[in-house]
Design a protein around this motif. Structure first.
Motif, PDB file in Angstrom:
ATOM      1  N   SER A  64      82.597  31.725 -35.379  1.00  0.00           N
ATOM      2  CA  SER A  64      82.581  32.323 -34.054  1.00  0.00           C
ATOM      3  C   SER A  64      83.631  33.433 -34.043  1.00  0.00           C
ATOM      4  O   SER A  64      84.647  33.337 -34.732  1.00  0.00           O
ATOM      5  N   TYR A  65      83.357  34.474 -33.276  1.00  0.00           N
ATOM      6  CA  TYR A  65      84.243  35.634 -33.189  1.00  0.00           C
ATOM      7  C   TYR A  65      84.303  36.034 -31.729  1.00  0.00           C
ATOM      8  O   TYR A  65      83.264  36.262 -31.103  1.00  0.00           O
ATOM      9  N   ILE A  81      80.462  35.790 -30.361  1.00  0.00           N
ATOM     10  CA  ILE A  81      79.230  35.584 -31.102  1.00  0.00           C
ATOM     11  C   ILE A  81      79.398  34.340 -31.962  1.00  0.00           C
ATOM     12  O   ILE A  81      80.504  33.985 -32.373  1.00  0.00           O
ATOM     13  N   ASN A  82      78.280  33.662 -32.184  1.00  0.00           N
ATOM     14  CA  ASN A  82      78.250  32.545 -33.114  1.00  0.00           C
ATOM     15  C   ASN A  82      76.891  32.561 -33.799  1.00  0.00           C
ATOM     16  O   ASN A  82      76.161  33.551 -33.687  1.00  0.00           O
ATOM     17  N   ILE A  84      76.449  33.154 -36.722  1.00  0.00           N
ATOM     18  CA  ILE A  84      76.594  34.429 -37.428  1.00  0.00           C
ATOM     19  C   ILE A  84      76.019  34.325 -38.838  1.00  0.00           C
ATOM     20  O   ILE A  84      76.393  33.445 -39.601  1.00  0.00           O
ATOM     21  N   TYR A  86      76.208  36.946 -41.584  1.00  0.00           N
ATOM     22  CA  TYR A  86      76.816  38.242 -41.857  1.00  0.00           C
ATOM     23  C   TYR A  86      75.787  39.212 -42.446  1.00  0.00           C
ATOM     24  O   TYR A  86      75.031  38.869 -43.343  1.00  0.00           O
ATOM     25  N   ALA A  90      73.458  37.530 -35.164  1.00  0.00           N
ATOM     26  CA  ALA A  90      74.393  36.654 -34.465  1.00  0.00           C
ATOM     27  C   ALA A  90      73.889  36.481 -33.036  1.00  0.00           C
ATOM     28  O   ALA A  90      73.020  37.230 -32.572  1.00  0.00           O
ATOM     29  N   TYR A 118      80.677  43.906 -32.584  1.00  0.00           N
ATOM     30  CA  TYR A 118      79.727  42.980 -33.199  1.00  0.00           C
ATOM     31  C   TYR A 118      78.898  43.652 -34.288  1.00  0.00           C
ATOM     32  O   TYR A 118      78.794  43.144 -35.402  1.00  0.00           O
ATOM     33  N   TYR A 122      80.357  42.928 -38.205  1.00  0.00           N
ATOM     34  CA  TYR A 122      79.485  41.952 -38.877  1.00  0.00           C
ATOM     35  C   TYR A 122      78.253  42.593 -39.509  1.00  0.00           C
ATOM     36  O   TYR A 122      77.378  41.894 -39.990  1.00  0.00           O
ATOM     37  N   LEU A 124      75.634  43.776 -38.362  1.00  0.00           N
ATOM     38  CA  LEU A 124      74.437  43.120 -37.831  1.00  0.00           C
ATOM     39  C   LEU A 124      73.229  44.043 -37.833  1.00  0.00           C
ATOM     40  O   LEU A 124      73.342  45.238 -37.582  1.00  0.00           O
ATOM     41  N   LEU A 127      71.234  41.533 -32.768  1.00  0.00           N
ATOM     42  CA  LEU A 127      72.105  40.715 -31.932  1.00  0.00           C
ATOM     43  C   LEU A 127      71.233  40.056 -30.878  1.00  0.00           C
ATOM     44  O   LEU A 127      70.444  40.731 -30.209  1.00  0.00           O
TER      45      LEU A 127
END
Length: 179
Positions: A64-65, A81-82, A84, A86, A90, A118, A122, A124, A127
């Motif tokens: 989590s972040y 976010i969780n 995740i 990478y 997320a 985010y 990460y 991403l 999202l």
């Protein structure tokens, strides 16, 4: 009167008590309106341990972040976010801690200020956010912030939730770049 200054920053150790307090001091009806199962609520010590662990874990390894949302330099909420993966995806969560800062139009700007953290940190591609379908506020805010609805379904979306209908929203990296 000048407009308030909204800002976003990463979680710090000094924020941990405020986040734990948000969860532990919130009105039961408010928590249930977000889909929280009160019987699954961690203790203050458990919140502190989880958040300290999050801070101590390297970025790419975090489960989590969290980001802190501020109005005129005062912490008023958080997003995290969780789930995740990478470089792939997320799931985002949104929380304004106090009733007096809700319904002021801060949601969309806070989300848009959070997105670069985010997507960049990460790497991403997508999202997601899956709020309780019966909680209209986050669903409206996500639409206004540029997320697209994907589907509605029944699930237990998180470790402190009860089974509920959720609405899944998504934003791709390309959509984020167009904002």
């Amino acid at each position: 009167m000048t407009a308030p200054t909204l800002s976003v920053r990463e979680l710090r150790t000094g924020d941990i008590d405020a986040i734990a307090g948000y969860w532990l001091n919130a009105d039961r009806a408010y928590l249930e309106g977000m889909g929280v199962d009160i019987s699954k609520m961690p203790t203050r010590e458990e919140w502190q341990q989880m958040l300290n662990e999050q801070l101590a874990t390297p970025l790419k390894e975090k489960k989590s972040y969290a980001l802190i949302w501020e109005v005129d330099g005062k912490s008023v909420g958080h997003s995290n976010i969780n789930k995740i993966v990478y470089g792939q995806e997320a799931y985002m969560h949104l929380h304004l801690w106090h009733p007096e800062v809700r319904k002021k139009g801060y949601g969309v700007p806070f989300i848009r200020l959070s997105l670069p953290y985010y997507f960049s940190n990460y790497e991403l591609q997508t999202l997601y956010c899956e709020p309780y379908a019966l909680n209209t506020a986050p669903n409206r805010v996500l639409e206004r912030a540029g997320f697209r609805p994907v589907k509605e379904y029944v699930t237990t979306p998180g470790w402190i939730n009860f089974e509920q209908p959720v609405r899944l929203w998504e934003m791709t990296k390309e959509e984020f770049r167009r904002l």
